[in-house]
Structure formats: structure tokens, C-alpha cells
Design a protein around this motif. Structure first.
Motif, PDB file in Angstrom:
ATOM      1  N   SER A   1       0.839  -1.196   0.000  1.00 54.68           N
ATOM      2  CA  SER A   1       0.000   0.000   0.000  1.00 54.68           C
ATOM      3  C   SER A   1       0.874   1.245   0.000  1.00 54.68           C
ATOM      4  O   SER A   1       2.073   1.180   0.261  1.00 54.68           O
ATOM      5  CB  SER A   1      -0.927  -0.010   1.212  1.00 54.68           C
ATOM      6  N   SER A   2       0.259   2.357  -0.277  1.00 58.56           N
ATOM      7  CA  SER A   2       0.989   3.618  -0.259  1.00 58.56           C
ATOM      8  C   SER A   2       0.720   4.337   1.053  1.00 58.56           C
ATOM      9  O   SER A   2      -0.188   3.998   1.795  1.00 58.56           O
ATOM     10  CB  SER A   2       0.567   4.488  -1.441  1.00 58.56           C
ATOM     11  N   LYS A   3       1.533   5.335   1.317  1.00 56.08           N
ATOM     12  CA  LYS A   3       1.355   6.196   2.491  1.00 56.08           C
ATOM     13  C   LYS A   3       1.665   7.624   2.050  1.00 56.08           C
ATOM     14  O   LYS A   3       2.176   7.838   0.944  1.00 56.08           O
ATOM     15  CB  LYS A   3       2.262   5.749   3.635  1.00 56.08           C
ATOM     16  N   PRO A   4       1.373   8.608   2.878  1.00 57.12           N
ATOM     17  CA  PRO A   4       1.675   9.997   2.483  1.00 57.12           C
ATOM     18  C   PRO A   4       3.139  10.153   2.081  1.00 57.12           C
ATOM     19  O   PRO A   4       4.020   9.478   2.621  1.00 57.12           O
ATOM     20  CB  PRO A   4       1.343  10.801   3.737  1.00 57.12           C
ATOM     21  N   PHE A   5       3.385  11.039   1.157  1.00 58.15           N
ATOM     22  CA  PHE A   5       4.718  11.252   0.595  1.00 58.15           C
ATOM     23  C   PHE A   5       5.702  11.659   1.687  1.00 58.15           C
ATOM     24  O   PHE A   5       5.475  12.607   2.421  1.00 58.15           O
ATOM     25  CB  PHE A   5       4.645  12.325  -0.491  1.00 58.15           C
ATOM     26  N   ASP A   6       6.816  10.902   1.782  1.00 66.31           N
ATOM     27  CA  ASP A   6       7.831  11.195   2.804  1.00 66.31           C
ATOM     28  C   ASP A   6       9.163  11.595   2.185  1.00 66.31           C
ATOM     29  O   ASP A   6      10.190  11.590   2.847  1.00 66.31           O
ATOM     30  CB  ASP A   6       8.009  10.000   3.745  1.00 66.31           C
TER      31      ASP A   6
ATOM     32  N   TYR B   1       6.889   6.506  -4.408  1.00 67.71           N
ATOM     33  CA  TYR B   1       6.497   5.142  -4.753  1.00 67.71           C
ATOM     34  C   TYR B   1       5.809   5.260  -6.103  1.00 67.71           C
ATOM     35  O   TYR B   1       4.754   5.852  -6.227  1.00 67.71           O
ATOM     36  CB  TYR B   1       5.549   4.612  -3.676  1.00 67.71           C
ATOM     37  N   LEU B   2       6.425   4.710  -7.131  1.00 71.05           N
ATOM     38  CA  LEU B   2       5.907   4.835  -8.483  1.00 71.05           C
ATOM     39  C   LEU B   2       5.008   3.653  -8.806  1.00 71.05           C
ATOM     40  O   LEU B   2       5.448   2.502  -8.773  1.00 71.05           O
ATOM     41  CB  LEU B   2       7.067   4.910  -9.474  1.00 71.05           C
ATOM     42  N   ARG B   3       3.737   3.958  -9.091  1.00 70.91           N
ATOM     43  CA  ARG B   3       2.741   2.933  -9.401  1.00 70.91           C
ATOM     44  C   ARG B   3       2.284   3.098 -10.846  1.00 70.91           C
ATOM     45  O   ARG B   3       2.456   4.150 -11.441  1.00 70.91           O
ATOM     46  CB  ARG B   3       1.532   3.082  -8.463  1.00 70.91           C
ATOM     47  N   ILE B   4       1.679   2.076 -11.397  1.00 67.69           N
ATOM     48  CA  ILE B   4       1.203   2.131 -12.778  1.00 67.69           C
ATOM     49  C   ILE B   4       0.213   3.279 -12.967  1.00 67.69           C
ATOM     50  O   ILE B   4       0.188   3.921 -14.011  1.00 67.69           O
ATOM     51  CB  ILE B   4       0.594   0.770 -13.224  1.00 67.69           C
ATOM     52  N   THR B   5      -0.551   3.588 -11.943  1.00 66.40           N
ATOM     53  CA  THR B   5      -1.536   4.669 -12.034  1.00 66.40           C
ATOM     54  C   THR B   5      -0.887   6.046 -12.054  1.00 66.40           C
ATOM     55  O   THR B   5      -1.555   7.036 -12.310  1.00 66.40           O
ATOM     56  CB  THR B   5      -2.532   4.600 -10.858  1.00 66.40           C
ATOM     57  N   ASP B   6       0.425   6.121 -11.763  1.00 68.57           N
ATOM     58  CA  ASP B   6       1.131   7.398 -11.780  1.00 68.57           C
ATOM     59  C   ASP B   6       1.629   7.772 -13.171  1.00 68.57           C
ATOM     60  O   ASP B   6       2.195   8.839 -13.363  1.00 68.57           O
ATOM     61  CB  ASP B   6       2.330   7.360 -10.825  1.00 68.57           C
TER      62      ASP B   6
ATOM     63  N   VAL C   1       3.203   9.747  -3.649  1.00 66.55           N
ATOM     64  CA  VAL C   1       3.012   8.981  -2.418  1.00 66.55           C
ATOM     65  C   VAL C   1       4.292   8.185  -2.172  1.00 66.55           C
ATOM     66  O   VAL C   1       5.140   8.080  -3.049  1.00 66.55           O
ATOM     67  CB  VAL C   1       1.801   8.027  -2.500  1.00 66.55           C
ATOM     68  N   SER C   2       4.404   7.626  -0.993  1.00 66.09           N
ATOM     69  CA  SER C   2       5.548   6.778  -0.663  1.00 66.09           C
ATOM     70  C   SER C   2       5.059   5.360  -0.403  1.00 66.09           C
ATOM     71  O   SER C   2       3.880   5.138  -0.126  1.00 66.09           O
ATOM     72  CB  SER C   2       6.275   7.323   0.571  1.00 66.09           C
ATOM     73  N   ALA C   3       5.982   4.386  -0.487  1.00 70.34           N
ATOM     74  CA  ALA C   3       5.636   2.988  -0.240  1.00 70.34           C
ATOM     75  C   ALA C   3       5.557   2.738   1.257  1.00 70.34           C
ATOM     76  O   ALA C   3       6.378   3.233   2.025  1.00 70.34           O
ATOM     77  CB  ALA C   3       6.672   2.073  -0.874  1.00 70.34           C
ATOM     78  N   ASN C   4       4.602   1.948   1.653  1.00 72.92           N
ATOM     79  CA  ASN C   4       4.406   1.624   3.059  1.00 72.92           C
ATOM     80  C   ASN C   4       5.245   0.391   3.405  1.00 72.92           C
ATOM     81  O   ASN C   4       4.717  -0.696   3.609  1.00 72.92           O
ATOM     82  CB  ASN C   4       2.921   1.390   3.339  1.00 72.92           C
ATOM     83  N   VAL C   5       6.578   0.565   3.410  1.00 66.65           N
ATOM     84  CA  VAL C   5       7.506  -0.543   3.689  1.00 66.65           C
ATOM     85  C   VAL C   5       8.616  -0.055   4.616  1.00 66.65           C
ATOM     86  O   VAL C   5       8.848   1.131   4.774  1.00 66.65           O
ATOM     87  CB  VAL C   5       8.154  -1.089   2.393  1.00 66.65           C
ATOM     88  N   ASP C   6       9.339  -1.020   5.191  1.00 60.54           N
ATOM     89  CA  ASP C   6      10.513  -0.652   5.970  1.00 60.54           C
ATOM     90  C   ASP C   6      11.728  -0.660   5.053  1.00 60.54           C
ATOM     91  O   ASP C   6      11.651  -1.052   3.892  1.00 60.54           O
ATOM     92  CB  ASP C   6      10.697  -1.592   7.167  1.00 60.54           C
ATOM     93  N   ASP C   7      12.860  -0.252   5.563  1.00 65.04           N
ATOM     94  CA  ASP C   7      14.070  -0.117   4.748  1.00 65.04           C
ATOM     95  C   ASP C   7      14.621  -1.441   4.236  1.00 65.04           C
ATOM     96  O   ASP C   7      15.470  -1.464   3.359  1.00 65.04           O
ATOM     97  CB  ASP C   7      15.159   0.615   5.536  1.00 65.04           C
ATOM     98  N   SER C   8      14.147  -2.580   4.764  1.00 59.58           N
ATOM     99  CA  SER C   8      14.658  -3.874   4.318  1.00 59.58           C
ATOM    100  C   SER C   8      14.202  -4.212   2.904  1.00 59.58           C
ATOM    101  O   SER C   8      14.757  -5.093   2.271  1.00 59.58           O
ATOM    102  CB  SER C   8      14.223  -4.979   5.289  1.00 59.58           C
ATOM    103  N   LYS C   9      13.212  -3.538   2.415  1.00 56.26           N
ATOM    104  CA  LYS C   9      12.700  -3.804   1.066  1.00 56.26           C
ATOM    105  C   LYS C   9      13.099  -2.688   0.105  1.00 56.26           C
ATOM    106  O   LYS C   9      12.300  -2.209  -0.676  1.00 56.26           O
ATOM    107  CB  LYS C   9      11.180  -3.935   1.089  1.00 56.26           C
TER     108      LYS C   9
END
Length: 176
Positions: free
Chosen positions: A129-134, A138-143, A155-163
Motif C-alpha cells: 500500500s501507499s502512504k503519504p509522501f515522505d 512510490y511509483l505505481r502504474i496509475t502514476d 506517495v511513498s511505499a508503506n515498507v521498511d528499509d529492508s525492502k
């Protein structure tokens, strides 16, 4: 016959106001009361609120003059828009023709695969999922717009730094 949904309010203009004048006039008071409507996700405007909208109503003759001017202005805008779209289509066609001619193989050119002349990576990206831009987009097909440009919806990706994913650089090409 037509039936109205519970969220639709039917307004029938009286002989004191032209429907076309009302059509042009309504966006202004509606914009003013938009902030006063209830609920956060889906704005609701009751028929009572609609009935209490205050607006200036000139005499019918003045309404007719205003409507004629606005109709003419919007017709002119539509004409200008159509001309601009036609010119843009002609420019694109001319560009494609020039590009095709410039890219026709010439003596000394070689055929190579894309992987022979570039680095290709990234089978599939993240599926999160995405989260507010930090600050990291996070580049998605809809962008990606129909013309291949990026839209402004950051927007930004809702992930930790390990990914961590690969960072894009100016000049990179994406296939979507």
C-alpha cells in the motif's frame, strides 16, 4: 420515466429564473457552502440546504443577456480548444513521420537487442500500500499518464528499509 436516488435533489426553475442562468450561477454558491456540508469522506448537501442557497437574481431580460454572453464565450472556448487539439494532433503526426524517417536503418547501423545496449532490471516492483509522501516516491502504474508522463500524485511505499528498491535516475526508461 426517471427515478432519483436518495442523494439526488431535483430543482425545477420557476418563471423568475432561466434554467440556463441557474446552471451558470449555481457553482458559485455551491462552492461557498461546500465547507459547511456534513461528513468527511462523502459530502452531503440536504434538500433544505439546497433550498436555502442565496444568490443574486436579476430581471429575466438581464438573465437572457448574461446567458447569451456566457454561451457565446463558452462556444468560443470550445472552438479554440478544438483548434488546439487539431493542431496538437497534426504536430504529433508530423513528429512521428519525422521520427520514423530519422530511425530508418541506414548504412553502418547494426541490429542489437535491448539487453545488449542497456541494463534491464526489476521483474516486478513492490506490491504494498501507499502512504503519504515522505520524500521517496512510490511509483505505481496509475502514476503514469496515457502520454507516458508522470502525474503529480506523489506517495511513498508503506515498507521498511529492508525492502529497498532501485532508485531511478534522470534518463531512465520504464516499461509499464
Amino acid at each position: 420515466a426517471s427515478y432519483l436516488n436518495q442523494r439526488v435533489c431535483h430543482v425545477v426553475p420557476s418563471d423568475k429564473i432561466l434554467s440556463r442562468f441557474l446552471y451558470y450561477l449555481l457553482p458559485f454558491p455551491l462552492k461557498l457552502i461546500n465547507d459547511k456540508t456534513t461528513f468527511a469522506t462523502v459530502k452531503h448537501l440536504s434538500s433544505k440546504q439546497v433550498g436555502n442557497i442565496v444568490m443574486p437574481v436579476p430581471e429575466i431580460d438581464e438573465q437572457k443577456r448574461i446567458v447569451e454572453r456566457l454561451d457565446a464565450a463558452f462556444a468560443h472556448i470550445d472552438e479554440l480548444k478544438a483548434n488546439a487539439e487539431k493542431q496538437l494532433a497534426e504536430a504529433r503526426a508530423l513528429f512521428q513521420k519525422s521520427l520514423s524517417k530519422a530511425m530508418e536503418p541506414k548504412e553502418g547501423w547494426e541490429e542489437k537487442t535491448l539487453k545488449e545496449v542497456s541494463t534491464i532490471s526489476g521483474d516486478y516492483g513492490l506490491s504494498v500500500s501507499s502512504k503519504p509522501f515522505d520524500g521517496v516516491r512510490y511509483l505505481r502504474i496509475t502514476d503514469i499518464t496515457d502520454l507516458g508522463d508522470l502525474n503529480d500524485d506523489k506517495v511513498s511505499a508503506n515498507v521498511d528499509d529492508s525492502k529497498k528498491q532501485e532508485e531511478l535516475e534522470e534518463g531512465d526508461i520504464l516499461f509499464a
